[in-house]
Design a protein around this motif. Structure first.
Motif, short mmCIF file in Angstrom:
data_model
loop_
_atom_site.label_atom_id
_atom_site.label_comp_id
_atom_site.label_asym_id
_atom_site.label_seq_id
_atom_site.Cartn_x
_atom_site.Cartn_y
_atom_site.Cartn_z
N THR A 214 0.90 -1.17 -0.04
CA THR A 214 0.00 -0.06 -0.08
C THR A 214 0.88 1.54 -0.01
N GLU A 215 2.12 1.20 0.34
CA GLU A 215 3.08 2.59 0.70
C GLU A 215 4.01 2.50 -0.75
N PHE A 216 4.39 1.08 -1.07
CA PHE A 216 5.42 1.12 -2.06
C PHE A 216 5.01 -0.16 -3.01
N TYR A 217 5.11 0.21 -4.45
CA TYR A 217 4.74 -0.59 -5.28
C TYR A 217 5.33 -0.15 -6.55
N VAL A 218 6.24 -0.66 -7.05
CA VAL A 218 7.14 -0.35 -8.30
C VAL A 218 7.32 -1.26 -9.09
N TYR A 219 6.88 -0.84 -10.51
CA TYR A 219 7.50 -1.86 -11.59
C TYR A 219 8.82 -1.50 -12.01
N ASP A 220 9.67 -2.69 -12.03
CA ASP A 220 11.00 -2.54 -12.04
C ASP A 220 11.67 -3.16 -13.32
N PRO A 221 12.19 -2.58 -14.31
CA PRO A 221 12.46 -3.17 -15.55
C PRO A 221 13.50 -4.49 -15.33
N PHE A 222 14.44 -4.31 -14.29
CA PHE A 222 15.39 -5.43 -13.98
C PHE A 222 14.73 -6.46 -13.77
N MET A 223 13.57 -6.48 -12.58
CA MET A 223 12.89 -7.81 -12.24
C MET A 223 12.40 -8.35 -13.59
N SER A 224 11.62 -7.70 -14.41
CA SER A 224 11.03 -8.22 -15.48
C SER A 224 11.94 -8.95 -16.48
N SER A 225 13.00 -8.14 -16.54
CA SER A 225 14.09 -8.79 -17.48
C SER A 225 14.75 -10.02 -17.12
N VAL A 226 14.95 -9.88 -15.96
CA VAL A 226 15.43 -11.37 -15.15
C VAL A 226 14.33 -12.43 -15.14
N LEU A 227 13.14 -12.05 -14.96
CA LEU A 227 12.07 -13.02 -15.11
C LEU A 227 11.79 -13.56 -16.44
N TYR A 228 11.88 -12.77 -17.61
CA TYR A 228 11.83 -13.03 -18.77
C TYR A 228 12.83 -14.15 -19.24
N GLN A 229 14.16 -13.88 -18.85
CA GLN A 229 15.46 -14.81 -18.99
C GLN A 229 15.13 -16.16 -18.27
#
Ligand code: 2M8
Length: 397
Positions: A214-229
């Motif tokens: 509820t106080e911090f929720y941020v889309y992080d391109p690094f996390m997404s790129s790691v999940l992609y790999q």
């Protein structure tokens, strides 16, 4: 075998606590998620069964909802760490996770000859972990990963979190009892007390809201790129064993979504605050992890690589923040220093060759936690497990 390989092996052995590897004896006495997977990749060069145990311990730690806690507490340790079980309100582990590299690690072990009847079971668990990111870390259903706490990114005090953290209060009912800044030679190498108060405030609000951010929720391109790999690794492993999987489809969905975050002007991939629903730019190394995507359109690839080389490349590898930015801090944790794991991931998944620079840095400064991008001097703790493990991986490749 050279002396450094021997030292690297010794470090992993000394950091072994009954089948799990702690990141460093002086600072981190428990099992951390991505540290353990990197350690497993190093163990693969010493003892493949021990390497398997490490991955197996990680996957065993998965909670019912598919989350692997970023810290699993070691009840036997007498070394103190803050925030420990009391602050998290949980004896087993923390309430947040870390970058999803379990599939990447397991595939590395298979390539190094792991042969275990438990592999189908591991793949099933990894699938569940990946689905956790889809169901619990994608509030806008974008096919991207949002983090519920800065620590989920693994890049704890990255300048990328400064903007969303302005909305987080420093008021918290968890008493600040830091040890970390007393255990390094210069406390300025660690996050500030104000940042720690905010980190604890977010822990408090996760506990109070049944883990809903509820106080911090941020889309992080690094996390997404790691999940992609990781999805690609999972798909390849499932294929080897003839197990059906939708990991490739999920990877493609992440790729399409990440491409929409590309900022033509800077060559970087944008962050997004999921609470204010605003995209924003931060010139971090993580914002260039879109380079992990396969078959990037030529224009995007060229522009991102140009930015990477111009803004981050040093004699020692990649600085975690743009070199010439006024807020760049060469000594402070994730606000500028070179890290061995980020050098490794960019080497492994993009077109930049960082092998010699990384090995050169480790032979110059030893297996420290992080390094100054200005002169390569070692920072943070000593005898750091992933620095040792990835030395073995890179020197054998
Ligand atoms: C650092 O994070 C922990 C909190 O999780 C800390 O500062 O106490 C980060 O560098 C993180 O990426 C890493 O996994 C952990 C253990 O090495 O230390």
């Amino acid at each position: 075998m050279n002396d450094l390989t021997n030292t690297a092996k010794e470090i992993l052995k000394n950091n072994d606590r009954n089948g799990i590897t702690i990141p460093s004896a002086s600072l981190y006495p428990h099992m951390w998620a991505w540290d353990s997977v990197f350690a497993a990749m190093g163990w693969a060069h010493i003892d493949i069964v021990r390497a398997e145990n490490e991955i197996s311990a990680q996957l065993e730690a998965m909670r019912d909802n598919g989350m692997i806690p970023h810290i699993v507490f070691n009840p036997e340790t007498t070394d103190d760490y803050f925030p420990g079980p009391k602050a998290w309100g949980n004896q087993f582990g923390s309430l947040i996770t870390q970058p999803p590299i379990w599939a990447i690690g397991l595939e590395y072990l298979l390539d190094k000859g792991l042969n275990s009847r438990k592999i189908p079971e591991y793949l099933k668990k990894i699938e569940k972990v990946h689905l956790f990111f889809k169901s619990e870390r994608d509030p806008e259903n974008l096919n991207l990963v949002a983090i519920a706490h800065p620590w989920e990114s693994g890049m704890d005090n990255s300048p990328a979190w400064d903007e969303p953290l302005t909305q987080v209060s420093t008021e918290t009912n968890i008493k600040l009892a830091r040890l970390d800044n007393k255990k390094v030679s210069d406390p300025k190498q660690r996050p500030s007390d104000a940042e720690y108060r905010k980190y604890l405030r977010i822990v408090q609000s996760l506990k109070e809201n049944q883990l809903k951010p509820t106080e911090f929720y941020v889309y992080d391109p690094f996390m997404s790129s790691v999940l992609y790999q990781s999805e690609l690794s999972l798909q390849r492993m499932c294929k080897r064993l003839n197990i059906p999987s939708k990991a490739y489809e999920r990877a493609e969905a992440i790729k399409r979504a990440l491409l929409k975050c590309f900022d033509e002007k800077t060559g970087r991939f944008l962050y997004r605050d999921a609470l204010s629903q605003k995209d924003y730019l931060s010139p971090t190394l993580g914002s260039l992890s879109g380079l992990f995507l396969k078959d990037l359109p030529a224009g995007i690839k060229a522009k991102s690589e140009e930015t990477l080389i111009r803004d981050h490349m040093t004699e020692f590898g990649l600085s975690t923040y743009a070199k010439n930015h006024p807020n760049m801090d060469p000594n402070c944790y994730w606000r500028g220093p070179v890290w061995i794991n980020t050098n490794f991931l960019f080497h492994y998944f993009s077109n930049v060759d960082l092998r010699n620079k990384t090995l050169g840095l480790l032979s110059q400064s030893g297996f420290r936690e992080y390094f100054s991008p200005e002169d390569g001097s070692g920072l943070g703790s000593f005898d750091f497990s992933w620095s040792a493990a990835l030395y073995m991986v890179l020197s054998k490749s």
